[in-house]
Design a protein around this motif. Structure first.
Motif, PDB file in Angstrom:
ATOM      1  N   MET A 429      44.815  13.505   2.467  1.00 34.38           N
ATOM      2  CA  MET A 429      44.987  14.951   2.379  1.00 34.38           C
ATOM      3  C   MET A 429      46.342  15.303   2.977  1.00 34.38           C
ATOM      4  N   ASP A 430      46.867  16.425   2.538  1.00 35.54           N
ATOM      5  CA  ASP A 430      48.129  16.884   3.115  1.00 35.54           C
ATOM      6  C   ASP A 430      47.981  16.963   4.627  1.00 35.54           C
ATOM      7  N   THR A 432      48.294  18.716   7.115  1.00 38.25           N
ATOM      8  CA  THR A 432      48.513  20.098   7.534  1.00 38.25           C
ATOM      9  C   THR A 432      48.387  20.219   9.039  1.00 38.25           C
ATOM     10  N   ASP A 437      41.825  23.307   8.235  1.00 44.13           N
ATOM     11  CA  ASP A 437      42.349  23.363   6.869  1.00 44.13           C
ATOM     12  C   ASP A 437      42.137  22.033   6.151  1.00 44.13           C
ATOM     13  N   LYS A 441      40.121  21.205   2.669  1.00 45.24           N
ATOM     14  CA  LYS A 441      40.638  20.454   1.523  1.00 45.24           C
ATOM     15  C   LYS A 441      39.779  19.222   1.252  1.00 45.24           C
TER      16      LYS A 441
END
Length: 972
Positions: A429-430, A432, A437, A441
């Protein structure tokens, strides 16, 4: 005498003349044999040319078909063609043998037959003029049969059919989505819908379309136009053709069946669907998301076949190879390896059928199937190719998440929270800034994998698992990638670790749930290793000092539930480690390195260890910390240690200490938690409700973060209660458990508004759940009520003007001594509409389960358990349910009745349909003398569990019903 002689001579002359004429005629036929043959060949050729012209005219327009006269003419021409071919062969044989004198007569006969056939062909040619034309407009068939397989004996599939049928009968449901993995049986269900006589009577026309891989509006319109035999001459636009289709179907009841839908399509754009008020559509897709996108207002998941259904299907194909008990045992393992996929069962069964009764071949075939050797087991490659269709829809990030899920044991449950943490640590996942968050996701990715049936969510929502066939597919495909080399051997009973070469080649290693006692003591060059899962090797006591020296890329390390006493100094080399799990390592006391070296560590779980909070101080990047209250220790210098984790976003503190110890430090802990400025998720047990109130009203983080998630409980750690709330919640779900508290606290009402799982245990000062305010429970999914001895009813419906508890799925009521009813007063429509599980236990004053109007509001109820409620006389009371419709409780699958000494009947008679009921368990209900079943209802019932003495005492009106049900019994 003379006259007689003359007459005889005259007669002889006449006969001779006739014979001479006959011989002359035959001789003429012999002379004309070649001419007659050539003439016949010519006229037959002309007839064939006319036939070709007629067929071309018939086939020119797909909307037209040959007239009956034309069809008969074409059939006769085909017969003539065959007859000419036979005559031609006979002619050629006669010509070759013309020197034989005895062939004269047979040649004459052949020539005569050829001449007559020529005349017949001329007549047929004349009839081929068709003055009234050769074609008429085709009649559209209401149904074009697909030759569907019978799925009535496959309960898993037939259940989906029956649900679909019920939705088709529902006036307000127009779009039905059937979804599930590739090869799971969706097409078989759709074909069965198409061919079903009952459904054919419901609609004027059924349109079947198998969606192409690259569908276009033009292609779909063309298929529908051909099915309806429409003329669209002069209409070129998509909108115009849609209007033409809509006009044709207007006023008709049309069912559109769309199979293999892989992309969203606009039905209104294609057929003007919004204008077709009497039409419905059923679509089958491997993605639940596509069903949503297509506007389906009813969704049905096709799950893997049960073992019984899979076994029956396998037996049907293989046939009589099971006379040997040894082969039967192997066959059961073979079926188990197929994971309930009908497509795989079909292909594998056809392979094993060739082995007949050779148990050596059966054993070898099983081993090949377990190793997924496609060259040895026919159909495996084909199934893989189908399954890869789902996988190919994923982007690279989601493919990585899918492969990662295969690190865990087949069919084994994987904690959702933990899996998402690992995905983040791996970089799927990004990266972040906020952990919350990333979880969001992660849940989006997880949902997509679930919607594609690549992962399966468990009933409690807290865990997922991967079907064994899909797991094998994932392992096979990942082995073909250089960036995802997996060493996966969980639950294989390993006593020794794999070879050095295997360690060094892998990018992810899973050796969990084995009996490893030690790990490699030699230098390993594992510079590409990203994840190492060693959890639940319960005999592992020591990790070699140098193990982690060359694993600098490692991001996830799981050692939980091992017997390690310390972590080696080489762990300080793991500068990229993001997730460290040592929970339930009850012997773990120390880190032999400076933990500050783990500069990227974000997720740390030390619950159930002897590690102190002081030992993990200084981890500036930790965002998710799970610990026990005992990790604080009795040290008076703990103040400031927890609040020093200034990046902390998620905090779990499990309470497992004695009350005395807990009371000494809990105030300090509360202050430390309140000082965490970035915290957005907290799981904690407070000593009193007042403490929760104090935290909520004074904590800066609570006031600042309105979206903060929580799992709060009150009461002392030695308070005992079932873990039902735990099994239904993950980090993003709010839960509230009130233990030994009193009355209705206004702060609790504010929390309740945000709560998904609510537990009320040994609570005083309320007589019903609705005292907490029904509007405050709109989000509630799970409710547990236990030991609340002042509660007499759960809901008081008087004064309620709208549906309540509309989201509630699980209701468990235990040991509520004064409970008399679940619902009192009127039941507003929509109330309890999603209730799936209802458990009632140890409620000695409870007399009625379903009060008036309540049972009609339970369309989703699947599980009902009533235990040790000694006043219950009827499960569905006649006095409360006069005029009850036969189709109530349409989804009930399991009925368990235990220790109900006054129970005399389930329902007054056998009028209820029980359409989904599969299992009944009855024990300690000695006054129950009859069952509410006959030969027509409860058609899906498969198991009746009970005691032999109870079964023997039952009374029957129909012996045929008894015999039918007795075959389902498991008695003890």
């Amino acid at each position: 005498m003379e006259a007689a002689v003359v007459a005889l001579v005259v007669k002889a002359y006449d006969e001779g003349t006739k014979v001479a004429g006959y011989i002359n005629d035959k001789n003429d036929y012999v002379k004309d044999l070649e001419g007659n043959y050539l003439e016949l060949k010519r006229v037959v050729g002309t007839l064939m040319e006319r036939r070709d012209d007629v067929e071309a005219e018939v086939n020119r327009d797909k909307r037209m078909q040959a007239t009956r006269e034309c069809q008969d003419w074409i059939l006769r021409v085909k017969e003539i063609e065959t007859e000419f071919s036979n005559l031609e062969k006979e002619y050629n044989r006669k010509v070759k043998r013309s020197w034989k004198p005895n062939r004269w007569f047979s040649k004459s006969k052949l020539s005569e037959r050829i001449a007559k056939k020529s005349e017949e062909v001329r007549c047929q040619l004349a009839e081929g003029n068709f003055e009234r034309g050769v074609v008429v407009t085709k009649l559209v068939k209401p149904v074009e049969k697909m030759g569907a397989l019978n799925i009535e004996d496959k309960q898993s599939l037939h259940t989906v059919f029956q649900k679909t049928l019920s939705y088709l009968k529902h006036d307000k449901i127009r779009r039905i989505g059937i979804w599930g993995a590739v090869g799971i049986g969706k097409t078989a269900i759709m074909q069965y819908l198409n061919d079903n006589e009952g459904i054919a009577k419901m609609f004027d026309i059924i349109i079947w379309i198998t969606m192409p891989n690259n569908p276009s509006t033009q292609k779909l319109q063309k298929a529908i136009i051909q099915r309806l035999n429409l003329s669209v001459e002069g209409i070129s636009s998509i909108k115009g053709k849609a209007q033409r289709i809509s006009e044709e179907l207007e006023g008709k009841k049309c069912l559109i069946l769309l199979d293999e839908v892989g992309h969203k399509i606009d039905l209104h754009k294609i057929v003007g669907f919004q204008n077709l008020k009497d039409s419905k559509v059923v679509l089958a897709s491997r993605s639940r998301g596509i069903c949503y996108d297509m506007g389906a207002n009813a969704l049905i998941e096709v799950k893997n076949l049960s073992f019984d259904d899979a076994w029956n299907m396998f037996q049907e194909i293989v046939g009589d190879a099971f006379s040997s008990s040894s082969i039967k045992r192997i066959a059961e393992l073979v079926v188990n390896e197929c994971g309930g996929f009908p497509l795989l069962i079909d292909r594998v069964a056809k392979t094993f059928k060739k082995y007949e009764e050779n148990d050596v071949l059966w054993n070898r075939g099983l081993m090949c199937l377990q190793r997924w050797e496609s060259s040895k087991v026919g159909g495996v490659d084909e199934v893989l190719e189908f399954l890869e269709l789902c996988y190919q829809d994923l982007d690279e990030i989601k493919k990585g998440c899918f492969f990662y899920s295969a690190l865990y044991p087949e069919e084994g449950e994987i904690c959702v929270d933990y899996l998402l943490e690992c995905w983040r640590a791996e970089g799927f996942m990004d990266y972040t800034n906020e952990f919350q968050d990333a979880r969001g996701k992660g849940h989006a990715i997880l949902k997509e994998l679930i919607d594609l049936s690549l992962l399966e969510i468990t009933d409690g929502r807290k865990f997922v698992k991967m079907n064994k066939v899909l797991r094998k597919m994932a392992l096979k495909m990942s082995s073909q990638r250089n960036d995802f080399k997996l060493l996966v051997k969980p639950r294989e009973g390993l006593n020794d670790f794999p070879k050095k070469e295997e360690w060094e080649q892998a990018t992810r290693i899973s050796l969990m749930d084995n009996q490893l006692k030690t790990l490699p003591n030699t230098d390993l060059d594992c510079r590409n290793l990203l994840t190492l899962l060693l959890q639940r090797n319960r005999q592992l006591e020591k990790i070699p000092d140098s193990l982690f020296a060359f694993m600098q890329s490692l991001r996830v390390l799981d050692l939980h539930a091992t017997k390690i006493q310390s972590l080696p100094s080489s762990l300080s080399e793991l500068i990229h480690l993001r997730g460290l799990y040592v929970n339930s390592c009850s012997c773990l006391r120390e880190f032999k390195f400076d933990i500050k070296a783990l500069v990227d560590l974000e997720a740390l779980d030390i619950r159930g260890t002897k590690i102190s909070l002081l030992q993990i101080g200084g981890l500036e990047k930790v965002r998710c910390l799970k610990m026990s209250l005992s990790n604080f220790g009795m040290d008076s210098h703990i103040e400031g240690k927890l609040s020093s984790f200034n990046s902390l976003e998620e905090l779990t503190i499990e309470v497992c200490s004695s009350k005395l110890w807990w009371d000494k430090i809990v105030d300090t802990v509360k202050k430390e938690v309140a000082a965490l400025e970035k915290l957005n998720s907290l799981r904690f047990c407070f000593p009193e409700v007042d403490c929760i109130e104090l935290f909520v009203t004074t904590s800066p983080i609570w006031k600042k973060n309105s979206c903060m998630t929580f799992q709060f409980a009150n009461g002392h750690p030695d308070s005992t209660s079932p873990q039902i709330l735990e099994s239904f919640c993950y980090a993003s779900n709010n839960s509230l458990k009130l233990v030994d508290s009193d009355g209705v606290n206004p702060i609790m009402l504010k929390l309740l508004v945000k709560t998904y799982a609510f537990g009320l245990i040994n609570h005083k000062g309320v007589s019903r759940l609705s005292d907490f305010g029904m509007k405050n429970m709109d989000k509630m999914l799970v409710c547990l009520i236990e030991g609340c001895n002042e509660i007499k009813t759960i809901i008081n419906g008087n004064g309620i003007t709208q549906g309540v508890l509309k989201c509630l799925e699980h209701l468990c009521i235990n040991n509520v001594l004064k409970l008399e009813s679940i619902w009192q007063g009127p039941v507003y429509p929509g109330s309890l509409a999603q209730l799936k599980n209802l458990t009632l236990s140890k409620c000695p004053e409870l007399k009625k389960i379903f009060s008036k109007g309540m049972i009609q509001q339970l369309p989703q109820l699947q599980y009902l358990r009533v235990e040790d409620c000694r006043q219950i006389e009827e499960i569905v009371m006649e006095s409360e349910n006069n005029g009850l419709e036969a189709n109530v409780l349409p989804s009930l699958k399991t009925l368990i009745l235990l220790d109900l000494p006054k129970l005399t009947r389930i329902w007054v008679d056998d009028s209820l349909e029980w359409p989904s009921l599969q299992r009944i368990k009855i024990s300690g209900c000695n006054m129950l003398r009859s069952l509410s079943f006959n030969n027509a209802n409860a058609t899906k019932l498969r198991f009746i569990e009970g005691q032999e003495s109870w079964w023997g005492a039952l009374m029957w009106d129909d012996d045929a019903v008894k015999q039918k049900l007795q075959s389902l019994c498991i008695l003890n």
